[in-house]
Design a protein around this motif. Structure first.
Motif, PDB file in Angstrom:
ATOM      1  N   THR A 166       0.811  -1.220   0.000  1.00  0.00           N
ATOM      2  CA  THR A 166       0.000   0.000   0.000  1.00  0.00           C
ATOM      3  C   THR A 166       0.848   1.277   0.000  1.00  0.00           C
ATOM      4  O   THR A 166       0.288   2.365   0.088  1.00  0.00           O
ATOM      5  N   ARG A 167       2.162   1.150  -0.083  1.00  0.00           N
ATOM      6  CA  ARG A 167       3.046   2.334   0.031  1.00  0.00           C
ATOM      7  C   ARG A 167       2.738   3.125   1.293  1.00  0.00           C
ATOM      8  O   ARG A 167       2.428   4.325   1.255  1.00  0.00           O
ATOM      9  N   ALA A 168       2.853   2.453   2.422  1.00  0.00           N
ATOM     10  CA  ALA A 168       2.486   3.045   3.706  1.00  0.00           C
ATOM     11  C   ALA A 168       3.465   4.139   4.125  1.00  0.00           C
ATOM     12  O   ALA A 168       4.592   4.215   3.644  1.00  0.00           O
ATOM     13  N   ALA A 169       2.999   4.990   5.034  1.00  0.00           N
ATOM     14  CA  ALA A 169       3.837   6.017   5.651  1.00  0.00           C
ATOM     15  C   ALA A 169       3.726   5.861   7.159  1.00  0.00           C
ATOM     16  O   ALA A 169       2.666   5.530   7.677  1.00  0.00           O
TER      17      ALA A 169
ATOM     18  N   ALA B 128      -3.655  11.467  -2.904  1.00  0.00           N
ATOM     19  CA  ALA B 128      -3.453  10.229  -2.131  1.00  0.00           C
ATOM     20  C   ALA B 128      -2.095  10.288  -1.446  1.00  0.00           C
ATOM     21  O   ALA B 128      -1.076  10.014  -2.068  1.00  0.00           O
ATOM     22  N   HIS B 129      -2.058  10.645  -0.179  1.00  0.00           N
ATOM     23  CA  HIS B 129      -0.759  10.706   0.475  1.00  0.00           C
ATOM     24  C   HIS B 129      -0.256   9.359   0.935  1.00  0.00           C
ATOM     25  O   HIS B 129       0.869   8.979   0.641  1.00  0.00           O
ATOM     26  N   HIS B 130      -1.054   8.597   1.671  1.00  0.00           N
ATOM     27  CA  HIS B 130      -0.481   7.320   2.137  1.00  0.00           C
ATOM     28  C   HIS B 130      -1.452   6.193   2.455  1.00  0.00           C
ATOM     29  O   HIS B 130      -1.007   5.122   2.875  1.00  0.00           O
ATOM     30  N   HIS B 131      -2.733   6.387   2.273  1.00  0.00           N
ATOM     31  CA  HIS B 131      -3.633   5.256   2.536  1.00  0.00           C
ATOM     32  C   HIS B 131      -3.835   4.367   1.312  1.00  0.00           C
ATOM     33  O   HIS B 131      -4.515   3.348   1.409  1.00  0.00           O
ATOM     34  N   GLY B 132      -3.270   4.753   0.197  1.00  0.00           N
ATOM     35  CA  GLY B 132      -3.478   3.981  -1.013  1.00  0.00           C
ATOM     36  C   GLY B 132      -4.784   4.355  -1.691  1.00  0.00           C
ATOM     37  O   GLY B 132      -5.427   5.360  -1.330  1.00  0.00           O
TER      38      GLY B 132
ATOM     39  N   ARG C  97       4.627  13.585  -2.071  1.00  0.00           N
ATOM     40  CA  ARG C  97       4.683  12.136  -1.883  1.00  0.00           C
ATOM     41  C   ARG C  97       3.299  11.595  -2.213  1.00  0.00           C
ATOM     42  O   ARG C  97       2.300  12.281  -2.001  1.00  0.00           O
ATOM     43  N   ALA C  98       3.237  10.373  -2.733  1.00  0.00           N
ATOM     44  CA  ALA C  98       1.941   9.825  -3.098  1.00  0.00           C
ATOM     45  C   ALA C  98       1.886   8.324  -2.858  1.00  0.00           C
ATOM     46  O   ALA C  98       2.905   7.637  -2.915  1.00  0.00           O
ATOM     47  N   ALA C  99       0.687   7.855  -2.549  1.00  0.00           N
ATOM     48  CA  ALA C  99       0.390   6.422  -2.557  1.00  0.00           C
ATOM     49  C   ALA C  99      -0.776   6.237  -3.512  1.00  0.00           C
ATOM     50  O   ALA C  99      -1.892   5.942  -3.117  1.00  0.00           O
TER      51      ALA C  99
END
Lengths: 483, 483
Positions: free
Chosen positions: A167-170, A436-440, B204-206
């Motif tokens: 999910t490309r998590a942060a 979409a920053h980090h929740h996918g 940054r993006a997801a």
């Protein structure tokens, strides 16, 4: 949105498929009982929870398989290829965008039985895990050696390391330690072709395109991540906190920008608007906040660097008109930071809510904030619309919106919920932010990806998907916008 | 190696193709004169230079086109698609692995006329460039605003920002500032389909897989990069140097590892073996080196942090038995660091030489060093085999080998050259290193990519290539290993 459809249009999984799976990975790893299917009928997406709470019919997967090894995942994919059966990879189910919505045409691949800590290498600062290892277990395992992954998503206790990658998590400490793409060293995955790849062999490479990025953020659409090697850090020599009241969002952003542009990188730097200060820190700040926002920082590193950083940031804060806030704010946040609301409790109080994270360059962030908050407030049912920022970059910052809407009749909640999402996505894009920053993306953000990627970028994503997964076997209906 | 073949097997570019190009981008942008073709018949690859110096017949492209805008690049690609004409994107020709080897079946797309500095954004610390902007011009443009890209490849004065992205370049200051993938904000490119993509919209993006990585490192095989936006930094408040003699490579690596594991990140940290100390710093060190290696550091940042870093690193150096080296070593390196040897001068002295950069986890790096040096020394003609390291990561480090071989008869040089490369690639892989740190692959490393990617990873790369470029129009024969 075709609710609960995987988008395949294909039929129910037949008994022959299940027999093939049973033969290949063992009967006990193939679950078809109602409880096993019900437990994995969706992830942590608000809308799935709402539908479930309202007793709307939510379809179930034909079966759940629980591979115990990479070899078993390969065996499952082989059956999928031979029989044209779609698979839905499932980590620990903490996704919040509807990446998991099975139906009887699919087999759900639960990676929870792949939970081995493979290796911790204290010299190279590398740790290898099965994809299903729970985040906090991974962190605790390396912590016993004095190390840290440095990746602290709010979901750490209910998410898996494979899920982080997919999910490309942060994590909450990203400003210093990076997001998951900065932490991943290598990825082991079974492709839709059945081939096993191990991508990432060296500290850094210029060996063609970095193929790890085909899997990071693919949310199960490009293959099944089976193992992850993460780069570690030593636990910091010192941790310190600081907190400042911000006279305005604008002043807070300016101070944050000055901090990172001066090359200071406190791992945590969160700015709350005045509403969120009340919601999160009322006990500590009611006597002194005076309707101001708050900037909360966590500093980590060698003691000498932490000291220098505290001094420098203190000076910057003063310059931008920030004033010291109670010292307990930081430790309070640390202690409560992973509390996740129960959607069900909210529904029972006639409320539907969600958080939406976006990002923007510095020059756009206030416009995004203003437009989104104003747009949410136009919705009659909305009772709360607020935001904080939690991830800072030299080029910009994220915003983490919260909205809460009230409906006596829960039948109205879904439309309001999706309407609020649409408003946040469209206002963010209109003002020049990334949606979409980090929740996918999942099924929820899928229609809005075009704002980030452009039509041609979406077409490129589809082309890559078709090349890797020509049969459309991997989490169909998720992430990839339809033509 | 099929020398000078693009691997297409297709015929010569016909006049109709050139007419189409002339019509679309103007006659003056389509060059077919011998000099224009000769100037761009190869990049900075030693072997191409050797063949050229020996007057071996090197084929030429059918034409050179010089687009002045992204729209003209799209027009060129349209002609390529319609006529099945392969294109070879060409930046400033500083590649050292044979990414540029045209022949009469291709048209070479020289991006040198796309040299506009599009925008410098001091608030978001972003700078946008046409792909053909020369590196040092880009750096100088932002330097005038007190900013820096922080990316200093040795080739900075002869490479382009588009080339940096296309080859996944690394700069000399990477330990603090990252490699090009850490600096790129967005990429504008024309795909082999003719579509224009703009990838990277937010800090940054997801939003699904990070598609910028399909172009970074693709060396012109996945499309033509036409524009690049890079994230900047402020110029550092302070710069300082330090230098230490290392009693052994092992002690030097241990000290470097301790430095980065303690979370200090001096942008430059170079360890030279004893031979390279003599070669690079003889004047300064002959009285004191005593056959020791050398660790050279450049420190940058806020003054308070630089001070803390100098103290901390001094203490680490002492702990690992390193002793202070002459202070002038650092400034000397800074002043001479971008000197690139003239291959031709070496050939005329009966020498053929090259540098080969690989990387390895900390636990493997000494084995790689020992095995490679030993293997190179087995070659009768080899007169020098040495190394330094120049890029440090928490998980490991790179090695930068130099070999020099002597042949009275230059006809023997090519076989020796390729043999030395094979030895370095195979010994590195055997010892657990990655075979390509930052020069990219080109035609030279293509056969060895399998060591990094595995057979399945190579197959994946081919699959992506076929999906994006089904006609095989983009830099055919380069990078992607044949089946």
């Amino acid at each position: 949105m075709k609710r609960a459809s995987t988008g395949t249009g294909s039929g129910k999984v037949g008994e022959a498929v299940l027999d093939s799976l049973r033969e290949r990975i063992g009967e006990q790893q193939v679950l078809t009982g109602a409880e096993a299917l019900r437990e994995r009928r969706h992830d942590y997406w608000v809308l799935s929870h709402l539908q479930s709470w309202r007793d709307e019919p939510l379809p179930l997967a034909a079966a759940v398989v629980r591979p115990r090894s990479t070899g078993e995942v390969q065996a499952i994919v082989r059956t999928a290829i031979e029989t044209g059966t779609p698979l839905v990879p499932f980590g620990l189910g903490s996704g919040v965008c509807g990446g998991i919505r099975p139906d009887p045409s699919v087999v759900l691949v639960d990676l929870g039985a792949m939970c081995r800590i493979r290796e911790i290498d204290e010299t190279n600062l590398l740790a290898s895990f099965d994809a299903g290892v729970q985040g906090l277990e991974a962190e605790n395992a390396v912590a016993q050696r004095g190390l840290t992954i440095g990746h602290w998503p709010q979901s750490i206790a209910i998410s898996s390391v494979g899920g982080w990658v997919s999910t490309r998590a942060a994590g909450q400490f990203s400003t210093a330690y990076g997001n998951i793409e900065d932490i991943v060293y290598s990825i082991e995955a079974v492709l839709p072709s059945g081939e096993l790849v191990q991508l990432g062999k060296a500290p850094r490479a210029a060996a063609g395109p970095d193929l790890r990025h085909l899997l990071m953020g693919a949310e199960g659409t490009m293959g099944i991540v089976t193992g992850v090697t993460l780069a570690l850090r030593r636990q910091p020599q010192q941790r310190a906190y600081s907190a400042y009241y911000t006279p305005s969002l604008s002043a807070g952003f300016d101070a944050q920008r000055e901090i990172v542009h001066s090359e200071w990188l406190p791992p945590v730097m969160r700015q709350y608007d005045a509403m969120e200060v009340v919601r999160n820190f009322h006990e500590l700040t009611r006597a002194t906040a005076n309707d101001r926002g708050l900037l909360l920082l966590v500093h980590e590193g060698p003691s000498a660097r932490v000291s220098a950083e505290l001094d420098a940031i203190g000076a910057i804060a003063k310059r931008f008109g920030l004033e010291a806030a109670p010292a307990e704010v930081g430790p309070h946040w640390m202690a409560h930071r992973n509390h996740v609301p129960s959607w069900r409790e909210l529904f029972e109080r006639n409320l539907v809510a969600d958080t939406i994270e976006v990002s923007a360059p510095w020059t756009r962030v206030e416009a995004v904030y203003d437009a989104v908050i104003a747009s949410l407030r136009e919705v009659d049912a909305v009772v709360i619309a607020s935001a904080h920022s939690s991830h800072v970059y030299r080029t910009g910052i994220n915003l983490y919106f919260t909205f809460v809407a009230r409906h006596e009749d829960s039948a109205e909640m879904e439309a309001t919920y999706l309407g609020c999402w649409r408003r946040v996505m469209e206002q963010t894009a209109r003002c020049g932010g990334g949606v979409a920053h980090h929740h996918g993306a999942g099924r929820l953000r899928k229609p809005y990806l075009v704002h980030d990627l452009g039509r041609e970028g979406v077409a490129l994503l589809r082309r890559v998907k078709a090349a890797l997964d020509p049969q459309g076997l991997m989490n169909p209906g998720n992430l990839i916008p339809d033509e």
